[in-house]
Design an enzyme around this catalytic site. Sequence first.
Site, PDB file in Angstrom:
ATOM      1  N   SER A  52      14.538  -2.883  59.309  1.00 20.33           N
ATOM      2  CA  SER A  52      14.207  -2.538  57.913  1.00 20.33           C
ATOM      3  C   SER A  52      14.219  -3.719  56.954  1.00 20.33           C
ATOM      4  O   SER A  52      13.796  -3.570  55.810  1.00 20.33           O
ATOM      5  CB  SER A  52      15.172  -1.476  57.391  1.00 20.33           C
ATOM      6  OG  SER A  52      14.819  -0.240  57.920  1.00 20.33           O
TER       7      SER A  52
ATOM      8  N   LYS B 108      11.008  -4.456  55.295  1.00 23.25           N
ATOM      9  CA  LYS B 108      10.510  -3.657  54.157  1.00 23.25           C
ATOM     10  C   LYS B 108      10.503  -4.466  52.861  1.00 23.25           C
ATOM     11  O   LYS B 108       9.720  -4.173  51.952  1.00 23.25           O
ATOM     12  CB  LYS B 108      11.366  -2.393  54.002  1.00 23.25           C
ATOM     13  CG  LYS B 108      11.274  -1.450  55.204  1.00 23.25           C
ATOM     14  CD  LYS B 108      12.330  -0.352  55.136  1.00 23.25           C
ATOM     15  CE  LYS B 108      12.259   0.573  56.342  1.00 23.25           C
ATOM     16  NZ  LYS B 108      13.366   1.553  56.369  1.00 23.25           N
TER      17      LYS B 108
ATOM     18  N   VAL C 171      18.680  -1.888  61.066  1.00 24.91           N
ATOM     19  CA  VAL C 171      19.514  -1.349  62.140  1.00 24.91           C
ATOM     20  C   VAL C 171      19.635  -2.286  63.347  1.00 24.91           C
ATOM     21  O   VAL C 171      20.379  -1.991  64.277  1.00 24.91           O
ATOM     22  CB  VAL C 171      19.069   0.062  62.608  1.00 24.91           C
ATOM     23  CG1 VAL C 171      19.342   1.114  61.549  1.00 24.91           C
ATOM     24  CG2 VAL C 171      17.636   0.073  63.074  1.00 24.91           C
TER      25      VAL C 171
ATOM     26  N   TYR D 153       3.916   0.019  60.967  1.00 31.66           N
ATOM     27  CA  TYR D 153       5.323   0.105  60.565  1.00 31.66           C
ATOM     28  C   TYR D 153       6.240  -0.287  61.741  1.00 31.66           C
ATOM     29  O   TYR D 153       7.159  -1.092  61.591  1.00 31.66           O
ATOM     30  CB  TYR D 153       5.628   1.525  60.061  1.00 31.66           C
ATOM     31  CG  TYR D 153       7.088   1.769  59.802  1.00 31.66           C
ATOM     32  CD1 TYR D 153       7.711   1.266  58.659  1.00 31.66           C
ATOM     33  CD2 TYR D 153       7.865   2.480  60.713  1.00 31.66           C
ATOM     34  CE1 TYR D 153       9.064   1.469  58.437  1.00 31.66           C
ATOM     35  CE2 TYR D 153       9.214   2.694  60.501  1.00 31.66           C
ATOM     36  CZ  TYR D 153       9.810   2.188  59.360  1.00 31.66           C
ATOM     37  OH  TYR D 153      11.156   2.381  59.148  1.00 31.66           O
TER      38      TYR D 153
ATOM     39  N   TYR E 245      20.743   1.744  51.543  1.00 28.59           N
ATOM     40  CA  TYR E 245      20.678   3.205  51.650  1.00 28.59           C
ATOM     41  C   TYR E 245      21.815   3.894  50.895  1.00 28.59           C
ATOM     42  O   TYR E 245      22.149   3.500  49.794  1.00 28.59           O
ATOM     43  CB  TYR E 245      20.644   3.635  53.129  1.00 28.59           C
ATOM     44  CG  TYR E 245      19.702   2.802  53.944  1.00 28.59           C
ATOM     45  CD1 TYR E 245      18.344   2.827  53.650  1.00 28.59           C
ATOM     46  CD2 TYR E 245      20.142   1.964  54.953  1.00 28.59           C
ATOM     47  CE1 TYR E 245      17.453   2.052  54.359  1.00 28.59           C
ATOM     48  CE2 TYR E 245      19.257   1.185  55.676  1.00 28.59           C
ATOM     49  CZ  TYR E 245      17.922   1.240  55.369  1.00 28.59           C
ATOM     50  OH  TYR E 245      17.049   0.472  56.066  1.00 28.59           O
TER      51      TYR E 245
HETATM   52  N1  GLN Z   1      12.566   0.924  62.519  1.00 32.92           N
HETATM   53  C1  GLN Z   1      13.720   1.628  62.068  1.00 32.92           C
HETATM   54  C2  GLN Z   1      13.397   3.087  61.879  1.00 32.92           C
HETATM   55  O1  GLN Z   1      12.318   3.368  61.499  1.00 32.92           O
HETATM   56  C3  GLN Z   1      14.181   1.003  60.796  1.00 32.92           C
HETATM   57  C4  GLN Z   1      15.415   1.637  60.230  1.00 32.92           C
HETATM   58  C5  GLN Z   1      16.389   0.650  59.669  1.00 32.92           C
HETATM   59  O2  GLN Z   1      16.435  -0.525  60.019  1.00 32.92           O
HETATM   60  N2  GLN Z   1      17.259   1.156  58.834  1.00 32.92           N
HETATM   61  O3  GLN Z   1      14.182   3.965  62.116  1.00 32.92           O
END
Ligand code: GLN
Length: 301
Positions: free
Chosen positions: A61, A64, A255, A186, A237
């Site tokens: 993530s 992003k 993650v 994505y 988050y």
């Molecule tokens: N690629 C992961 C997902 O879509 C990204 C989530 C994350 O890093 N928080 O679940």
Amino acid sequence: MPQLLADITAAVAPLVGQGRVADYIPSLGRVPAARFGMAVAMADGPVYGTGDWQQAFSIQSISKVFSLALVMSHDYDSIWKRVSREPSGTPFNSLVQLEADRGIPRNPFINAGALVVTDRLLTLTGDAASSVAGLLRTEAGNPSLGIDATVAASEAEHGHRNSSMAHLLASYGNLENPVEKVLEHYFNQCALEMSCEDLALASRFLARNGVGSNGTVFLTPAQSKRVNAVMLTCGTYDAAGEFAYRVGLPGKSGVGGGIIAIVPGKCSIAVWSPALGPNGNSVAGVAALDEFTTRTGWSVF
Ligand code: GLN
């Protein structure tokens, strides 16, 4: 700085490996938990590192931030008609919230919001994942960084929740491109592999009022301020309040166990340790950033 980083590494050593490596994406679950790296790129100076700071990992993530920055650089403000910018207070992959918000994701850093941003980038550039990779290669000065195809395939294979989210967005008319194409881009941007050194360098424009590595304006100072603000309020988050309390900096986690954090005007920081706490943020990574800002006093507060 080298001594500071050595002291932080020693301070967080007992936490390294505490928590759980993300295994809902099976190929991420195979990464050893007992890893720790940290890099600090000074706004106009060298990069310092400690531990596994040159080992590549899945940025997930953290990507992003860069897709949002790219969309804002092309399209200034129009994305905010399709995505809000309020903290979510729910897990990054909540479907319930997207339904309650009638297809307008709460912010660009939860998965639903990031899917909308990737969709917009796809429309603007024709190839969202390659645009993100291109920006990261240029800013990190590392032409060889790329996508781990195994991780991308693993995400696609186990991506029922993200697919549901993309279909729900489409049902509200909030995707411009086909669901399958948005998901592919994505998953690919999330599967980019970078080291802490790469990530600290790649995010340095956010510590430099939007000025990129070659000295040209990538984001305006106002845009850079806004990306940092959204990172502060939404980057970790439903733990964004706790992160602001402990670290006091704009930050974005993934993650894969990485986190980037920005000290505007001073430096950009990347940490990595794969074991995550309950909100999906690296346990040792957050602790290291807490140590960094507490010991240096470098925070936005
Ligand atoms: N690629 C992961 C997902 O879509 C990204 C989530 C994350 O890093 N928080 O679940």
